[in-house]
Design a protein around this motif. Structure first.
Motif, PDB file in Angstrom:
ATOM      1  N   PHE A  41     -11.744   9.222  85.259  1.00 19.37           N
ATOM      2  CA  PHE A  41     -10.571   8.681  85.952  1.00 19.37           C
ATOM      3  C   PHE A  41     -10.276   9.440  87.241  1.00 19.37           C
ATOM      4  CE2 PHE A  41     -10.152   7.332  81.613  1.00 19.37           C
ATOM      5  CZ  PHE A  41      -9.592   6.068  81.686  1.00 19.37           C
ATOM      6  N   GLY A  42     -11.223  10.273  87.696  1.00 15.57           N
ATOM      7  CA  GLY A  42     -11.023  11.040  88.908  1.00 15.57           C
ATOM      8  C   GLY A  42     -10.726  10.160  90.108  1.00 15.57           C
ATOM      9  N   GLY A  43      -9.815  10.614  90.957  1.00 14.34           N
ATOM     10  CA  GLY A  43      -9.427   9.854  92.138  1.00 14.34           C
ATOM     11  C   GLY A  43      -8.264   8.921  91.907  1.00 14.34           C
ATOM     12  N   GLN A  44      -7.864   8.732  90.640  1.00 10.88           N
ATOM     13  CA  GLN A  44      -6.733   7.875  90.337  1.00 10.88           C
ATOM     14  C   GLN A  44      -5.458   8.709  90.208  1.00 10.88           C
ATOM     15  OE1 GLN A  44      -7.417   5.220  87.024  1.00 10.88           O
ATOM     16  NE2 GLN A  44      -9.605   5.033  87.480  1.00 10.88           N
ATOM     17  N   LYS A  45      -4.374   8.047  89.906  1.00 16.23           N
ATOM     18  CA  LYS A  45      -3.114   8.720  89.598  1.00 16.23           C
ATOM     19  C   LYS A  45      -2.626   8.240  88.247  1.00 16.23           C
ATOM     20  CE  LYS A  45      -0.682  10.518  93.585  1.00 16.23           C
ATOM     21  NZ  LYS A  45       0.660  10.620  94.212  1.00 16.23           N
ATOM     22  N   GLN A  46      -2.156   9.184  87.436  1.00 16.41           N
ATOM     23  CA  GLN A  46      -1.546   8.847  86.167  1.00 16.41           C
ATOM     24  C   GLN A  46      -0.239   9.618  86.054  1.00 16.41           C
ATOM     25  OE1 GLN A  46      -5.474   9.255  83.694  1.00 16.41           O
ATOM     26  NE2 GLN A  46      -4.110   7.976  82.462  1.00 16.41           N
ATOM     27  N   TYR A  47       0.823   8.917  85.708  1.00 15.41           N
ATOM     28  CA  TYR A  47       2.139   9.553  85.578  1.00 15.41           C
ATOM     29  C   TYR A  47       2.506  10.338  86.832  1.00 15.41           C
ATOM     30  CZ  TYR A  47       0.768   8.520  80.787  1.00 15.41           C
ATOM     31  OH  TYR A  47       0.314   7.897  79.646  1.00 15.41           O
ATOM     32  N   ASN A  48       2.149   9.782  87.975  1.00 14.62           N
ATOM     33  CA  ASN A  48       2.450  10.378  89.278  1.00 14.62           C
ATOM     34  C   ASN A  48       1.719  11.704  89.508  1.00 14.62           C
ATOM     35  OD1 ASN A  48       3.782   9.973  91.751  1.00 14.62           O
ATOM     36  ND2 ASN A  48       5.378  11.434  91.220  1.00 14.62           N
ATOM     37  N   LEU A  49       0.624  11.909  88.797  1.00 14.35           N
ATOM     38  CA  LEU A  49      -0.197  13.111  88.986  1.00 14.35           C
ATOM     39  C   LEU A  49      -1.578  12.701  89.497  1.00 14.35           C
ATOM     40  CD1 LEU A  49       0.450  15.161  85.707  1.00 14.35           C
ATOM     41  CD2 LEU A  49       1.258  15.736  88.000  1.00 14.35           C
ATOM     42  N   PRO A  50      -2.128  13.422  90.473  1.00 17.03           N
ATOM     43  CA  PRO A  50      -3.516  13.166  90.861  1.00 17.03           C
ATOM     44  C   PRO A  50      -4.446  13.552  89.713  1.00 17.03           C
ATOM     45  CG  PRO A  50      -2.712  15.169  91.906  1.00 17.03           C
ATOM     46  CD  PRO A  50      -1.531  14.538  91.234  1.00 17.03           C
ATOM     47  N   VAL A  51      -5.447  12.733  89.471  1.00 14.18           N
ATOM     48  CA  VAL A  51      -6.333  12.965  88.335  1.00 14.18           C
ATOM     49  C   VAL A  51      -7.724  13.341  88.836  1.00 14.18           C
ATOM     50  CG1 VAL A  51      -7.396  11.948  86.279  1.00 14.18           C
ATOM     51  CG2 VAL A  51      -5.034  11.378  86.879  1.00 14.18           C
ATOM     52  N   PHE A  52      -8.311  14.336  88.178  1.00 15.26           N
ATOM     53  CA  PHE A  52      -9.658  14.815  88.509  1.00 15.26           C
ATOM     54  C   PHE A  52     -10.555  14.676  87.288  1.00 15.26           C
ATOM     55  CE2 PHE A  52      -6.728  16.790  91.382  1.00 15.26           C
ATOM     56  CZ  PHE A  52      -7.398  16.946  92.586  1.00 15.26           C
ATOM     57  N   ASP A  53     -11.856  14.633  87.559  1.00 13.84           N
ATOM     58  CA  ASP A  53     -12.820  14.545  86.455  1.00 13.84           C
ATOM     59  C   ASP A  53     -13.055  15.904  85.803  1.00 13.84           C
ATOM     60  OD1 ASP A  53     -13.498  11.755  86.557  1.00 13.84           O
ATOM     61  OD2 ASP A  53     -14.596  12.168  88.408  1.00 13.84           O
ATOM     62  N   LEU A  54     -12.951  16.974  86.596  1.00 12.96           N
ATOM     63  CA  LEU A  54     -13.273  18.317  86.113  1.00 12.96           C
ATOM     64  C   LEU A  54     -12.186  19.312  86.494  1.00 12.96           C
ATOM     65  CD1 LEU A  54     -17.016  18.411  87.258  1.00 12.96           C
ATOM     66  CD2 LEU A  54     -16.201  18.047  84.914  1.00 12.96           C
ATOM     67  N   VAL A  55     -12.013  20.326  85.658  1.00 12.06           N
ATOM     68  CA  VAL A  55     -11.033  21.385  85.951  1.00 12.06           C
ATOM     69  C   VAL A  55     -11.428  22.128  87.223  1.00 12.06           C
ATOM     70  CG1 VAL A  55     -10.009  23.539  85.125  1.00 12.06           C
ATOM     71  CG2 VAL A  55     -10.405  21.650  83.521  1.00 12.06           C
ATOM     72  N   GLU A  56     -12.711  22.356  87.413  1.00 10.07           N
ATOM     73  CA  GLU A  56     -13.142  23.116  88.588  1.00 10.07           C
ATOM     74  C   GLU A  56     -12.790  22.395  89.885  1.00 10.07           C
ATOM     75  OE1 GLU A  56     -17.827  21.737  88.935  1.00 10.07           O
ATOM     76  OE2 GLU A  56     -17.321  23.613  87.923  1.00 10.07           O
ATOM     77  N   GLU A  57     -12.695  21.066  89.839  1.00  7.40           N
ATOM     78  CA  GLU A  57     -12.283  20.314  91.023  1.00  7.40           C
ATOM     79  C   GLU A  57     -10.810  20.561  91.344  1.00  7.40           C
ATOM     80  OE1 GLU A  57     -15.322  16.501  90.444  1.00  7.40           O
ATOM     81  OE2 GLU A  57     -13.218  16.342  89.854  1.00  7.40           O
ATOM     82  N   VAL A  58      -9.992  20.708  90.308  1.00 15.49           N
ATOM     83  CA  VAL A  58      -8.573  21.022  90.516  1.00 15.49           C
ATOM     84  C   VAL A  58      -8.436  22.399  91.144  1.00 15.49           C
ATOM     85  CG1 VAL A  58      -6.317  21.300  89.426  1.00 15.49           C
ATOM     86  CG2 VAL A  58      -7.939  19.626  88.519  1.00 15.49           C
ATOM     87  N   VAL A  59      -9.172  23.360  90.607  1.00 19.20           N
ATOM     88  CA  VAL A  59      -9.114  24.736  91.127  1.00 19.20           C
ATOM     89  C   VAL A  59      -9.565  24.773  92.582  1.00 19.20           C
ATOM     90  CG1 VAL A  59     -10.045  27.067  90.876  1.00 19.20           C
ATOM     91  CG2 VAL A  59      -9.410  25.749  88.835  1.00 19.20           C
TER      92      VAL A  59
END
Length: 298
Positions: A41-59
């Protein structure tokens, strides 16, 4: 620990273990939720949060993450937690219930080696009233104050907080360590944390049948805890021949005391440690007031 309003927090997984209401409540409370992780679901938004496929992408985008709240299927928790540890997240709250015990054993070994604090599984999380909400605890039952709560239960945790709040006794921090058969952090760890916390003057410990963690806590209180501790043990009427499934003993041990894990065993241990025990949650505030008065006089 980093439990401040500036702490960066992510959510791994969106499932039945957490709802939009919980997420909105955390955001309204001021929790710094920066992103969600949900593979595919990376690249989408859920519950007004940006969503990533991997934790390392968030970091990579947001920098160091202080805490992750894991809400995936119980059989996926180990992979999610190991991914978080690999990304140097050192506070992990597992909301999901029913994590396989052997997975939890493996996770605890890794967490210990990496000095990572694990709360849960099967935990509604942590709240520092007025500062940060991590998980599904209902914040409306809490108010800032001097009483720390550490509990094995979920709903009883906030029932106790509600009784304290009604009595005008605020809370410094409240944590449910989880009620799966094997959990991460223990009563002993949190008793030490609360004993060293400058905002905590008294501690409420909430236990229930199954295992021996309350007995170990009673011994530890006698040996190492300076602040007053008040306890409540749920399930006193549970038949002694039965164990609660979520906290039940994993294996029978030859030679074990037949009362092991019962509410009576825990009550006896706390009495020997001279820890005041409330007969019901509504009586906890009175015991707390008595202990705080003793501190004030002393």
């Amino acid at each position: 620990m980093n439990l401040t309003s500036d702490s960066k927090v992510i959510i791994q997984g969106f499932s039945e273990f957490i709802s939009e209401t919980n997420i909105v409540q955390m955001q309204a409370y001021g929790t710094n939720l920066v992103a969600g992780v949900n593979p595919g679901f990376g690249g989408q938004k859920q519950y007004n949060l940006p969503v990533f496929d991997l934790v390392e992408e968030v970091v990579a985008q947001f920098g160091t993450i202080d805490t992750t709240i894991i809400c995936v299927h119980p059989y996926q928790v180990l992979d999610a937690a190991l991914e978080a540890i690999a990304s140097n997240i050192r506070q992990i709250i597992i909301i999901s219930a029913g994590m396989p015990p052997l997975d939890m054993v493996q996770l605890l070994r890794k967490a210990e080696a990496c000095e990572t604090l694990i709360v849960g599984p099967n935990s509604p999380g942590i709240i520092v009233p007025g500062k940060i909400l991590l998980g599904t605890q209902p914040s409306e039952f809490y108010t800032p104050g001097p009483v720390g709560i550490v509990s094995r239960s979920s709903t009883l945790t906030y029932e106790v907080a509600r009784e304290l709040t009604k009595a005008g006794l605020g809370q410094s921090i409240s944590v449910s360590i989880g009620s799966d058969a094997i959990v991460g952090s223990s009563f002993l760890q949190w008793l030490q944390i609360l004993d060293e916390d400058e905002n905590t003057e008294a501690i409420v410990l909430v236990g229930q049948p199954g295992g021996g963690s309350e007995e170990a806590a009673a011994r530890y209180i006698t040996e190492a805890i300076d602040k007053p501790v008040i306890a409540y043990i749920a399930g006193r009427q549970v038949p002694p021949v039965k164990n609660w499934q979520q906290t039940g003993t994993l294996a029978a041990v030859i030679g074990r005391d037949p009362n092991f894990g019962t509410a009576q065993s825990k009550l006896t241990a706390l009495k020997e440690a001279e820890v005041p025990v409330a007969d019901r949650p509504s009586l906890i505030p009175e015991l707390v007031r008595n202990e705080l008065k003793v501190l004030a006089v002393g």
